[in-house]
Design a protein around this motif. Structure first.
Motif, mmCIF file in Angstrom:
data_model
loop_
_atom_site.group_PDB
_atom_site.id
_atom_site.type_symbol
_atom_site.label_atom_id
_atom_site.label_comp_id
_atom_site.label_asym_id
_atom_site.label_seq_id
_atom_site.Cartn_x
_atom_site.Cartn_y
_atom_site.Cartn_z
ATOM 1 N N ARG A 1 6.163 5.747 16.017
ATOM 2 C CA ARG A 1 4.831 5.806 15.408
ATOM 3 C C ARG A 1 4.696 4.779 14.285
ATOM 4 N NH1 ARG A 1 1.501 10.215 15.932
ATOM 5 N NH2 ARG A 1 1.026 10.112 13.711
ATOM 6 N N MET B 1 0.850 -1.201 0.000
ATOM 7 C CA MET B 1 0.000 0.000 0.000
ATOM 8 C C MET B 1 0.883 1.247 0.000
ATOM 9 S SD MET B 1 -3.288 -0.755 0.013
ATOM 10 C CE MET B 1 -3.967 0.796 0.589
ATOM 11 N N LYS C 1 2.133 1.711 14.093
ATOM 12 C CA LYS C 1 1.238 1.589 12.936
ATOM 13 C C LYS C 1 1.308 0.183 12.356
ATOM 14 C CE LYS C 1 0.811 5.910 10.955
ATOM 15 N NZ LYS C 1 1.210 6.973 10.042
ATOM 16 N N GLY D 1 3.170 -1.468 4.272
ATOM 17 C CA GLY D 1 2.591 -0.130 4.285
ATOM 18 C C GLY D 1 3.665 0.934 4.149
ATOM 19 N N PHE D 2 3.232 2.138 3.904
ATOM 20 C CA PHE D 2 4.134 3.291 3.905
ATOM 21 C C PHE D 2 3.609 4.251 4.959
ATOM 22 C CE2 PHE D 2 7.273 3.536 0.403
ATOM 23 C CZ PHE D 2 7.069 2.269 -0.127
ATOM 24 N N PRO E 1 -12.491 4.285 5.525
ATOM 25 C CA PRO E 1 -12.014 3.019 6.097
ATOM 26 C C PRO E 1 -10.502 2.897 5.910
ATOM 27 C CG PRO E 1 -13.220 2.644 4.035
ATOM 28 C CD PRO E 1 -13.365 4.098 4.370
ATOM 29 N N ASP E 2 -9.852 2.229 6.851
ATOM 30 C CA ASP E 2 -8.413 1.999 6.740
ATOM 31 C C ASP E 2 -8.199 0.674 6.007
ATOM 32 O OD1 ASP E 2 -5.711 1.246 7.168
ATOM 33 O OD2 ASP E 2 -5.604 2.694 8.800
ATOM 34 N N ILE E 3 -7.751 0.782 4.761
ATOM 35 C CA ILE E 3 -7.679 -0.407 3.893
ATOM 36 C C ILE E 3 -6.596 -1.379 4.366
ATOM 37 C CG2 ILE E 3 -7.379 -1.175 1.505
ATOM 38 C CD1 ILE E 3 -8.175 1.852 0.805
ATOM 39 N N LEU E 4 -5.446 -0.820 4.718
ATOM 40 C CA LEU E 4 -4.343 -1.684 5.171
ATOM 41 C C LEU E 4 -4.754 -2.432 6.444
ATOM 42 C CD1 LEU E 4 -1.447 -2.658 4.754
ATOM 43 C CD2 LEU E 4 -0.640 -0.616 5.954
ATOM 44 N N ALA F 1 -0.372 3.908 -1.670
ATOM 45 C CA ALA F 1 -1.335 4.982 -1.943
ATOM 46 C C ALA F 1 -1.416 5.939 -0.752
ATOM 47 C CB ALA F 1 -2.710 4.388 -2.225
ATOM 48 N N ASP G 1 -7.616 10.480 4.635
ATOM 49 C CA ASP G 1 -8.191 9.892 5.846
ATOM 50 C C ASP G 1 -9.679 10.207 5.986
ATOM 51 O OD1 ASP G 1 -5.944 8.573 6.787
ATOM 52 O OD2 ASP G 1 -5.114 10.403 7.667
ATOM 53 N N ARG H 1 -0.572 -2.047 14.715
ATOM 54 C CA ARG H 1 -2.011 -1.788 14.680
ATOM 55 C C ARG H 1 -2.651 -2.321 13.406
ATOM 56 N NH1 ARG H 1 -2.376 3.944 14.780
ATOM 57 N NH2 ARG H 1 -3.202 3.890 12.674
ATOM 58 N N LYS H 2 -1.929 -2.174 12.277
ATOM 59 C CA LYS H 2 -2.510 -2.580 10.989
ATOM 60 C C LYS H 2 -2.117 -4.016 10.615
ATOM 61 C CE LYS H 2 -2.532 2.204 9.312
ATOM 62 N NZ LYS H 2 -2.959 3.008 8.162
HETATM 63 N N1 CTP Z 1 -3.750 3.506 4.507
HETATM 64 C C1 CTP Z 1 -4.854 2.751 4.151
HETATM 65 N N2 CTP Z 1 -6.114 3.266 4.312
HETATM 66 C C2 CTP Z 1 -6.288 4.484 4.858
HETATM 67 C C3 CTP Z 1 -5.179 5.245 5.245
HETATM 68 C C4 CTP Z 1 -3.923 4.731 5.046
HETATM 69 O O1 CTP Z 1 -4.690 1.642 3.652
HETATM 70 N N3 CTP Z 1 -7.511 4.940 5.007
HETATM 71 C C5 CTP Z 1 -2.420 2.930 4.325
HETATM 72 C C6 CTP Z 1 -1.505 3.744 3.469
HETATM 73 O O2 CTP Z 1 -1.556 3.359 2.107
HETATM 74 C C7 CTP Z 1 -0.152 3.463 4.077
HETATM 75 C C8 CTP Z 1 -0.426 3.207 5.529
HETATM 76 O O3 CTP Z 1 -1.809 2.871 5.578
HETATM 77 O O4 CTP Z 1 0.430 2.298 3.550
HETATM 78 C C9 CTP Z 1 -0.105 4.310 6.481
HETATM 79 O O5 CTP Z 1 -0.797 5.461 6.165
HETATM 80 P P1 CTP Z 1 -0.919 6.732 7.140
HETATM 81 O O6 CTP Z 1 -1.825 7.703 6.492
HETATM 82 O O7 CTP Z 1 0.426 7.190 7.553
HETATM 83 O O8 CTP Z 1 -1.553 6.037 8.391
HETATM 84 P P2 CTP Z 1 -2.627 6.549 9.353
HETATM 85 O O9 CTP Z 1 -3.066 5.355 10.083
HETATM 86 O O10 CTP Z 1 -3.639 7.327 8.618
HETATM 87 O O11 CTP Z 1 -1.763 7.431 10.333
HETATM 88 P P3 CTP Z 1 -1.892 8.930 10.779
HETATM 89 O O12 CTP Z 1 -2.668 8.833 12.004
HETATM 90 O O13 CTP Z 1 -0.458 9.302 10.983
HETATM 91 O O14 CTP Z 1 -2.535 9.695 9.656
#
Ligand code: CTP
Length: 411
Positions: free
Chosen positions: A339, A279, A343, A328-329, A311-314, A281, A285, A346-347
């Motif tokens: 952090r 991921m 992450k 992930g990135f 939704p958080d896809i990862l 992308a 958020d 968590r993911k």
């Molecule tokens: N990602 C995802 N779905 C989302 C947001 C992020 O799959 N809705 C993936 C990104 O593609 C990336 C990784 O999760 O590989 C980390 O993204 P990041 O935006 O840094 O993570 P967040 O959990 O949104 O952290 P933050 O609270 O710092 O914004």
């Protein structure tokens, strides 16, 4: 050290007698764009579908035919042409397959196929009933046992007589060129063969109304580099990308999306039978809680946007991880290592590449990236500033290590 650059690899393109012969010039152009030199043989039947001039123009060279074979010349043309590093048969007909399978040398194409040393890729194109006939299948099988490879035929519209669609359509020129160029690489470099890799890239757009959206400056370059590197190492790749100004890479499935919800749907679908998901992308958020179907006129004074989380896809992939490797990135401006490790935990990602959006020349839009690989247990490796392609190479090396460790742990 040898300073003389190696000559570009030489690909022999044999054009067979099929409707699909008209696609041969596009294959020639793609091969040349990919850095190969080309030679062309057109069978007598091919010349009923495509002119020598179209082929010669695309190849920027002469076309060998049964007529040139019998011209008085010092070389045995079938032996000279057979010295190519790889051979691809475009628009392979049932008859050409049969001639090759039976070892005929009755025409230039068949005689050359008896003498080739490099790998051979057949790209058949014929009516479905013909392709499925046991005689044709037996011939194809015979060629396979000699190490010849096949690309397609695919399902889709073919022919010109409204025969509808079905198996029999030739693969697309860019896929043929990519598959041929891949044959030129030594097997050791194809260490991801048999794996399905899904890569997400670029930004998402969250529309507030038909003409305004929330997005970010992600260029997609990092994700495209990962997808291309995986392809070149033999993986089957699906690239899911938001709006970027890069052209679609050849030799992979490319899915275009705009919003995070569309990205989620495309990634989850592609990930079902995937071995690896990366991921990259830059997912927004939040999206508008209520997207307006009409353009919102400006009002006097401040406005407040009501946003709702995407939704958080990862994380969703991590919940049903199975045997997949998840990468992930993360972009952080402070407390990056802690952090990023948090992450990853968590993911449920195997590792996260942490980068710094505020550093000059890296991350957004740049051709280089400076990242730190962070594992869920907090161990990490800081990589120097590298091209995005080199980052992709190291990322996929780490994916292989994770898979090997998992296989070891599983017995
Ligand atoms: N990602 C995802 N779905 C989302 C947001 C992020 O799959 N809705 C993936 C990104 O593609 C990336 C990784 O999760 O590989 C980390 O993204 P990041 O935006 O840094 O993570 P967040 O959990 O949104 O952290 P933050 O609270 O710092 O914004």
């Amino acid at each position: 050290m040898n300073d003389v650059p190696a000559p570009a690899p030489l690909v022999l393109v044999i054009v067979g007698g099929s409707m699909a012969a008209v696609k041969a010039p596009a294959v020639l152009r793609r091969l040349r764009e990919g850095g190969a030199r080309v030679r062309v043989i057109a069978t007598q039947a091919a010349l009923a579908f495509i002119t020598e001039l179209s082929l010669a123009t695309a190849a920027e060279g002469e076309v060998a035919t049964d007529n040139t074979w019998f011209m008085a010349r010092p070389d045995a043309q079938h032996l000279t042409l057979a010295k190519a590093d790889a051979t691809v048969v475009v628009g392979a007909s049932a008859d050409l397959l049969a001639r090759a399978a039976l070892g005929h040398a009755s025409d230039l194409a068949a005689a050359t196929l008896l003498s080739v040393r490099g790998p051979v890729l057949w790209v058949p194109a014929m009516n479905e009933r013909m392709w499925r006939h046991p005689a044709v299948q037996a011939n194809a099988e015979r060629l396979r046992t000699w190490g010849h490879r096949f690309l397609g035929p695919e399902v889709g519209a073919f022919g010109t007589r409204g025969e509808g669609s079905g198996l029999g359509r030739m693969a697309e020129p860019e896929d043929i060129a990519a598959a041929t160029l891949a044959l030129l690489r030594p097997p050791a470099a194809r260490d991801l063969e048999g794996l399905k890799v899904v890569v997400s890239a670029g930004p998402t757009r969250e529309y507030l109304d038909p003409v305004r959206f929330i997005s970010n400056p992600s260029s997609g370059k990092m994700g495209f580099a990962v997808a291309e590197e995986a392809r070149d190492r033999g993986a089957q790749v699906t690239l899911v990308t938001g709006p970027v100004s890069l052209s679609d890479p050849v030799g992979m499935q490319v899915v275009h999306i705009e919003s995070a919800l569309e990205l989620r749907e495309a990634v989850l679908e592609a990930a079902r039978d995937a071995d690896v998901v990366v991921m990259t992308a830059a997912v927004a958020d939040y999206r508008a809680a209520q997207r307006s179907d009409e353009k919102q006129a400006k009002v006097a004074g401040d406005v407040t946007l009501h946003l709702t989380p995407n939704p958080d896809i990862l994380a969703e992939l991590g919940e049903h991880k199975g045997g997949r490797v998840l990468v992930g990135f993360a972009m952080e401006t402070h407390a990056g290592l802690e952090r990023a490790a948090l992450k990853a935990r968590r993911k449920n990602a195997d590792f996260i590449l942490l980068n710094y959006p505020t550093r000059e020349g890296t991350a957004f839009g740049g051709d280089d990236n400076e990242v730190t690989l962070v594992r869920p247990d907090g161990t990490h490796d800081a990589w120097p500033r590298l091209s995005k392609r080199e980052v992709a190479r190291r990322l996929l090396d780490e994916v292989r290590r994770v898979r090997a460790a998992a296989a070891g742990a599983g017995g």
